[in-house]
Design a protein around this motif. Sequence first.
Motif, PDB file in Angstrom:
ATOM      1  N   VAL A  77       0.122   6.656  -2.347  1.00  0.00           N
ATOM      2  CA  VAL A  77       0.611   5.624  -2.927  1.00  0.00           C
ATOM      3  C   VAL A  77       0.691   4.329  -2.047  1.00  0.00           C
ATOM      4  O   VAL A  77       0.294   3.056  -2.339  1.00  0.00           O
ATOM      5  N   CYS A  78       1.275   4.646  -0.955  1.00  0.00           N
ATOM      6  CA  CYS A  78       1.312   3.605   0.101  1.00  0.00           C
ATOM      7  C   CYS A  78      -0.164   3.056   0.530  1.00  0.00           C
ATOM      8  O   CYS A  78      -0.161   1.701   0.797  1.00  0.00           O
ATOM      9  N   CYS A  79      -0.935   3.911   0.528  1.00  0.00           N
ATOM     10  CA  CYS A  79      -2.271   3.311   1.115  1.00  0.00           C
ATOM     11  C   CYS A  79      -2.872   2.469   0.205  1.00  0.00           C
ATOM     12  O   CYS A  79      -3.636   1.398   0.350  1.00  0.00           O
ATOM     13  N   CYS A  80      -2.902   2.980  -1.190  1.00  0.00           N
ATOM     14  CA  CYS A  80      -3.131   2.224  -2.448  1.00  0.00           C
ATOM     15  C   CYS A  80      -2.479   0.658  -2.266  1.00  0.00           C
ATOM     16  O   CYS A  80      -3.190  -0.194  -2.632  1.00  0.00           O
ATOM     17  N   CYS A  81      -1.392   0.773  -2.289  1.00  0.00           N
ATOM     18  CA  CYS A  81      -0.593  -0.475  -2.253  1.00  0.00           C
ATOM     19  C   CYS A  81      -1.107  -1.412  -1.161  1.00  0.00           C
ATOM     20  O   CYS A  81      -1.324  -2.679  -1.497  1.00  0.00           O
ATOM     21  N   CYS A  82      -1.170  -0.980  -0.042  1.00  0.00           N
ATOM     22  CA  CYS A  82      -1.555  -1.623   1.254  1.00  0.00           C
ATOM     23  C   CYS A  82      -3.059  -2.226   0.962  1.00  0.00           C
ATOM     24  O   CYS A  82      -3.220  -3.467   1.106  1.00  0.00           O
ATOM     25  N   CYS A  83      -3.740  -1.573   0.218  1.00  0.00           N
ATOM     26  CA  CYS A  83      -5.229  -1.841   0.242  1.00  0.00           C
ATOM     27  C   CYS A  83      -5.223  -2.914  -1.084  1.00  0.00           C
ATOM     28  O   CYS A  83      -5.976  -4.143  -0.901  1.00  0.00           O
ATOM     29  N   CYS A  84      -4.289  -2.836  -2.224  1.00  0.00           N
ATOM     30  CA  CYS A  84      -4.366  -3.814  -3.072  1.00  0.00           C
ATOM     31  C   CYS A  84      -3.777  -5.187  -2.670  1.00  0.00           C
ATOM     32  O   CYS A  84      -4.220  -6.204  -3.067  1.00  0.00           O
TER      33      CYS A  84
END
Length: 134
Positions: A77-84
């Motif tokens: 989830v953190c990786c997805c948030c950072c990418c977004c």
Amino acid sequence: DCRQYMNRSCEECLKNVTCLWCASSRKCMEYPVRRVLPPADLCELHSARWGVCWVNFEALIIAMSVVGGTLLIMLGVCCCCCCCKKKSKKQVSGPDKDDERAAREREKRRVRQEERRAEMKSRHDEIRRKYGTV
């Protein structure tokens, strides 16, 4: 040697970190270090204790799986948030390289078109002067 704690309590057995307590047989035995988990013929997982007496291997495996799974999900989830966030910052902060390249190409085409237009106008003006239509 763990056999010396054979007829004693779990707490006394587990004072030695190399020992494993089997609650069902009430035996203290050497922990099989070549294997991660003790084999079923040595002691069932729900009866095996190592380190502390109040946690059996079965509960430990379930708890570690839940904690590990939760950490992996949180990491995803953190990786997805950072990418977004990076994508949205990139769009808000200004054009990217492709947009800049396209803008330069458009500007070059516009300049060439104006040059051609000026050249055609001068040709038409020469033709008009030549035939006296000006």
